[in-house]
Design a protein around this motif. Structure first.
Motif, PDB file in Angstrom:
ATOM      1  N   GLY A 124       0.813  -1.206   0.000  1.00 51.25           N
ATOM      2  CA  GLY A 124       0.000   0.000   0.000  1.00 51.25           C
ATOM      3  C   GLY A 124       0.848   1.258   0.000  1.00 51.25           C
ATOM      4  O   GLY A 124       2.077   1.207   0.035  1.00 51.25           O
ATOM      5  N   ALA A 125       0.150   2.389   0.006  1.00 52.99           N
ATOM      6  CA  ALA A 125       0.837   3.678   0.018  1.00 52.99           C
ATOM      7  C   ALA A 125       1.683   3.801   1.280  1.00 52.99           C
ATOM      8  O   ALA A 125       1.207   3.505   2.378  1.00 52.99           O
ATOM      9  CB  ALA A 125      -0.192   4.803  -0.033  1.00 52.99           C
ATOM     10  N   GLY A 126       2.924   4.192   1.108  1.00 55.98           N
ATOM     11  CA  GLY A 126       3.810   4.403   2.256  1.00 55.98           C
ATOM     12  C   GLY A 126       4.341   3.143   2.887  1.00 55.98           C
ATOM     13  O   GLY A 126       4.920   3.183   3.985  1.00 55.98           O
ATOM     14  N   SER A 127       4.188   2.001   2.233  1.00 54.45           N
ATOM     15  CA  SER A 127       4.644   0.749   2.841  1.00 54.45           C
ATOM     16  C   SER A 127       6.140   0.508   2.646  1.00 54.45           C
ATOM     17  O   SER A 127       6.701  -0.367   3.296  1.00 54.45           O
ATOM     18  CB  SER A 127       3.844  -0.438   2.282  1.00 54.45           C
ATOM     19  N   GLY A 128       6.784   1.295   1.775  1.00 49.63           N
ATOM     20  CA  GLY A 128       8.240   1.168   1.643  1.00 49.63           C
ATOM     21  C   GLY A 128       8.699   0.526   0.348  1.00 49.63           C
ATOM     22  O   GLY A 128       9.864   0.126   0.237  1.00 49.63           O
ATOM     23  N   LYS A 129       7.842   0.463  -0.651  1.00 51.29           N
ATOM     24  CA  LYS A 129       8.203  -0.216  -1.901  1.00 51.29           C
ATOM     25  C   LYS A 129       9.364   0.490  -2.613  1.00 51.29           C
ATOM     26  O   LYS A 129      10.334  -0.156  -3.044  1.00 51.29           O
ATOM     27  CB  LYS A 129       7.001  -0.252  -2.860  1.00 51.29           C
ATOM     28  N   THR A 130       9.254   1.813  -2.710  1.00 49.23           N
ATOM     29  CA  THR A 130      10.302   2.569  -3.403  1.00 49.23           C
ATOM     30  C   THR A 130      11.617   2.465  -2.632  1.00 49.23           C
ATOM     31  O   THR A 130      12.682   2.277  -3.229  1.00 49.23           O
ATOM     32  CB  THR A 130       9.876   4.040  -3.559  1.00 49.23           C
ATOM     33  N   ILE A 131      11.542   2.589  -1.329  1.00 53.27           N
ATOM     34  CA  ILE A 131      12.759   2.500  -0.509  1.00 53.27           C
ATOM     35  C   ILE A 131      13.413   1.133  -0.671  1.00 53.27           C
ATOM     36  O   ILE A 131      14.634   1.028  -0.833  1.00 53.27           O
ATOM     37  CB  ILE A 131      12.434   2.771   0.975  1.00 53.27           C
ATOM     38  N   PHE A 132      12.611   0.092  -0.654  1.00 53.64           N
ATOM     39  CA  PHE A 132      13.137  -1.268  -0.821  1.00 53.64           C
ATOM     40  C   PHE A 132      13.900  -1.375  -2.137  1.00 53.64           C
ATOM     41  O   PHE A 132      15.026  -1.881  -2.192  1.00 53.64           O
ATOM     42  CB  PHE A 132      11.979  -2.276  -0.793  1.00 53.64           C
ATOM     43  N   CYS A 133      13.287  -0.884  -3.203  1.00 53.90           N
ATOM     44  CA  CYS A 133      13.902  -1.004  -4.526  1.00 53.90           C
ATOM     45  C   CYS A 133      15.147  -0.127  -4.649  1.00 53.90           C
ATOM     46  O   CYS A 133      16.171  -0.561  -5.189  1.00 53.90           O
ATOM     47  CB  CYS A 133      12.887  -0.661  -5.617  1.00 53.90           C
ATOM     48  N   LEU A 134      15.076   1.106  -4.146  1.00 58.59           N
ATOM     49  CA  LEU A 134      16.246   1.992  -4.213  1.00 58.59           C
ATOM     50  C   LEU A 134      17.401   1.408  -3.400  1.00 58.59           C
ATOM     51  O   LEU A 134      18.566   1.481  -3.812  1.00 58.59           O
ATOM     52  CB  LEU A 134      15.886   3.382  -3.680  1.00 58.59           C
ATOM     53  N   GLN A 135      17.086   0.852  -2.259  1.00 57.40           N
ATOM     54  CA  GLN A 135      18.127   0.282  -1.393  1.00 57.40           C
ATOM     55  C   GLN A 135      18.795  -0.913  -2.074  1.00 57.40           C
ATOM     56  O   GLN A 135      20.012  -1.101  -1.987  1.00 57.40           O
ATOM     57  CB  GLN A 135      17.519  -0.128  -0.053  1.00 57.40           C
TER      58      GLN A 135
END
Lengths: 307, 185
Positions: A86-97
Motif C-alpha cells: 500500500g501507500a507508504g509501505s516502503g516499496k520505493t525505498i526497498f527497490c532503491l536500497q
C-alpha cells in the motif's frame, strides 16, 4: 557475596548496552547493512558464501538488512519480481536500497520511474545517506522518468502476422523499446510502477493484461533481474492490478503497513519466489534513518488482514 | 510466613530458567512487584529487564530508589511514556517503546535485551492486566507464548504478574500452562 555483587555490576556498562539495543531497534546497528562502512565487507562476504555451485543457478541478494536471510540462497538471477504494497509501505525505498547495494557491488542498475521525478528519487536516496550523485557519477546508475502516455499504441487491423489476439477494439499494443545509452546493459531494473502504467490503459483492461505480458517477456529477454512496483491496498488480498502480473512474475514480495489501534506496524513477506526456498511467513520490518531493516526471526502479532 | 519469605522460598526452589506467574490483589500488587525485584536483584544478583505497561519510568525509578533497589542492575522497557506524550528524559537504563500495543516492537526489545545483557537475568512483564487493556486477549496470548518460548530457549528467568480473579479466565489458563509455577501472594 559482596565481591560477586561488585564484579557483576562492573562487568558491563548499562548505558552502552542500552545504546546498542536502541540501535538494534532503530535498525542502525553496525552489524547490519545499514552502515556504509560495513557494506563493502558484508558484500564480499555474502558473494563468497551464498552458494551457486550446487545447482548451477546464479542467485542475487537485495542487500536489504535481514531480508536476504529469508532465502535459502537468494533470488534467482534474471527473475521478474513484483514488489507490492500500500501507500507508504516502503516499496520505493526497498527497490532503491537494493539498487544502491548492487551499484556498490559494481553492477549496473536502471530505475524506470512512471511516477516520481528523478530529482525526488534522488532526494529519497539522500535522506538515507546513499549519495545518489556519486552513484550516478560512477556510471553504473541511471534514473529516467517516463510518462505512462509514452507507451505507444499501434493499431494494425487485419494484420495476419499478428502474434497476439486482438482485443475487442482491434488494437495491437507495441511496447516502445526502452532506449538506453549504448553499452549500458543493466543487471538490475526497477519499474515504478505497474499501477502507473495501467493508468494509461484506463477502460482497456484487456489491453493492459496483454501489454503486461509483453512487458514481462521484454525484461525477461534482457537478462536483468527486475523489480516491478505495484500499488495495492494497505492490507492486500491481491497483489497486482489484474492478477495476471502475479501469475507472470517469478516472485512476489509484499510490504505491509498494519494498523494497530492508533499505531502502524511494518512487515514484509516473500509470498512467492520460483527457483529457491524461502521463509513463508510475515516478519517485522522497520524503516530507519539508514534504510529498511528486516527482522527475519521476528513474527508479527495479531491479524494482518481485516475481515 | 510473610510475602517476601514466600516469594523467596518459591523462587529459590526452582532451577534456573524458571517462568513464574505471581498472582495478587490490587492492593498488594505494587509491593509484591517491588519486593520480588529487590529479592532477585539483591539476593540473587540478577539483572532485571522490566517491561513496564503499568507505570512510566520516572515513577518506577522513584519507587525503586525508595525500596533501595540498585537501579544500575535494572533495564526498564517503558511502554507508557511515549504513547502518553510524557517527557522522555534521557536515562541510561531506560528504553522508550512506542506503546503497550506495539507487541512486535516489545518482542524485538526483549530479544535484543536478553542477547546483549550478560550474566544472570530475569524478564518481568508488569503486568498482564495492563497489557490486556491495550491488546486483544488472543493476540496477547500469542505474544506471551512467543516471549516465554524465547526465554526458555535462552534459559532466561521470566516473571509475570497478574491480578487474582481479575484476569480473563481463558487467557489466564493459557498463560498458566506455560509457567513452571503460579505463586499466589
Amino acid at each position: 557475596m559482596d565481591e560477586k555483587k561488585s564484579k557483576q555490576s562492573n562487568i558491563f556498562d548499562m548505558a552502552k548496552i542500552k545504546a546498542e539495543i536502541e540501535n538494534k531497534l532503530k535498525g542502525t546497528d553496525d552489524k547490519g547493512y545499514s552502515t556504509g562502512g560495513t557494506l563493502e565487507q558484508k558484500t564480499q562476504q555474502l558473494h563468497e558464501t551464498k552458494n551457486e555451485a550446487k545447482t548451477g543457478k546464479k542467485f542475487v541478494l537485495t542487500g536489504v538488512s535481514g531480508f536476504d536471510e529469508l532465502f535459502e540462497n537468494g533470488i534467482p538471477k534474471g527473475s521478474n519480481i513484483l514488489v507490492a504494497g500500500g501507500a507508504g509501505s516502503g516499496k520505493t525505498i526497498f527497490c532503491l536500497q537494493t539498487l544502491w547495494y548492487h551499484i556498490l557491488c559494481g553492477e549496473k542498475c536502471f530505475y524506470m520511474s512512471f511516477e516520481e521525478s528523478e530529482k525526488r528519487l534522488m532526494e529519497h536516496m539522500e535522506d538515507f545517506g546513499w549519495n545518489p550523485e556519486k552513484l550516478l557519477a560512477s556510471g553504473n546508475f541511471k534514473i529516467k522518468r517516463y510518462l505512462p502516455s509514452d507507451i505507444h499504441y499501434v493499431s494494425e487491423k487485419g494484420n495476419d502476422n499478428a502474434m497476439f489476439a486482438k482485443e475487442e477494439d482491434s488494437q495491437l499494443l507495441q511496447l516502445e523499446p526502452v532506449t538506453l545509452e549504448e553499452g549500458f546493459n543493466p543487471d538490475f531494473v526497477v519499474i515504478d510502477s505497474l499501477t502507473a502504467i495501467a493508468s494509461a490503459f484506463m477502460g482497456k483492461e484487456g489491453s493492459y493484461r496483454f501489454y503486461a505480458e509483453r512487458l514481462f517477456r521484454f525484461f525477461e529477454n534482457m537478462g536483468s533481474t527486475n523489480y516491478f512496483i505495484t500499488e495495492t491496498g494497505q492490507m492486500p488480498e491481491t497483489f497486482s492490478q489484474t492478477g495476471v502480473e502475479e501469475f507472470l512474475a517469478d516472485g512476489v514480495i509484499v510490504l505491509y503497513n498494519i494498523k494497530r489501534e492508533n499505531m502502524r506496524e511494518r512487515a514484509i513477506e516473500v509470498l512467492k519466489m520460483r527457483g529457491t526456498k524461502h521463509q513463508e511467513r510475515i516478519v517485522a520490518m522497520k524503516i530507519s534513518e539508514k534504510g529498511m531493516v528486516v527482522y527475519p526471526k521476528q513474527e508479527i502479532f495479531g491479524e494482518i488482514h481485516t475481515k | 510466613m510473610n510475602d517476601l519469605e514466600k516469594i523467596s522460598q518459591e523462587l529459590n526452589n526452582l532451577p534456573k530458567g524458571w517462568i513464574v506467574m505471581l498472582e495478587t490483589s490490587p492492593e498488594k500488587m505494587l509491593e509484591v512487584s517491588l519486593s520480588t525485584i529487590k529479592f532477585l536483584s539483591d539476593e540473587k544478583n540478577y539483572i532485571g529487564i522490566i517491561v513496564s505497561a503499568s507505570r512510566p519510568q520516572k515513577n518506577l525509578i522513584q519507587l525503586y530508589q525508595q525500596k533501595k533497589i540498585d537501579i544500575k542492575k535494572i533495564l526498564i522497557l517503558d511502554c507508557i511514556s511515549k504513547s502518553q506524550s510524557l517527557d522522555l528524559e534521557e536515562a541510561s537504563n531506560v528504553i522508550y517503546l512506542e506503546s503497550v500495543s506495539s507487541l512486535t516492537n516489545i518482542s524485538l526489545a526483549i530479544t535484543a535485551s536478553i542477547q546483549r545483557i550478560p550474566g544472570d537475568k530475569f524478564v518481568f512483564i508488569d503486568s498482564i492486566n495492563s497489557m490486556l487493556i491495550h491488546n486483544k486477549p488472543e493476540v496477547f496470548a500469542q505474544f506471551i507464548h512467543g516471549i516465554l518460548t524465547k526465554l526458555r530457549i535462552g534459559g532466561i528467568n521470566g516473571l509475570l504478574i497478574s491480578l487474582e480473579h481479575e484476569t480473563n479466565k481463558e487467557i489466564h489458563a493459557e498463560i498458566a500452562q506455560l509457567c513452571d509455577r503460579i505463586v499466589k501472594i
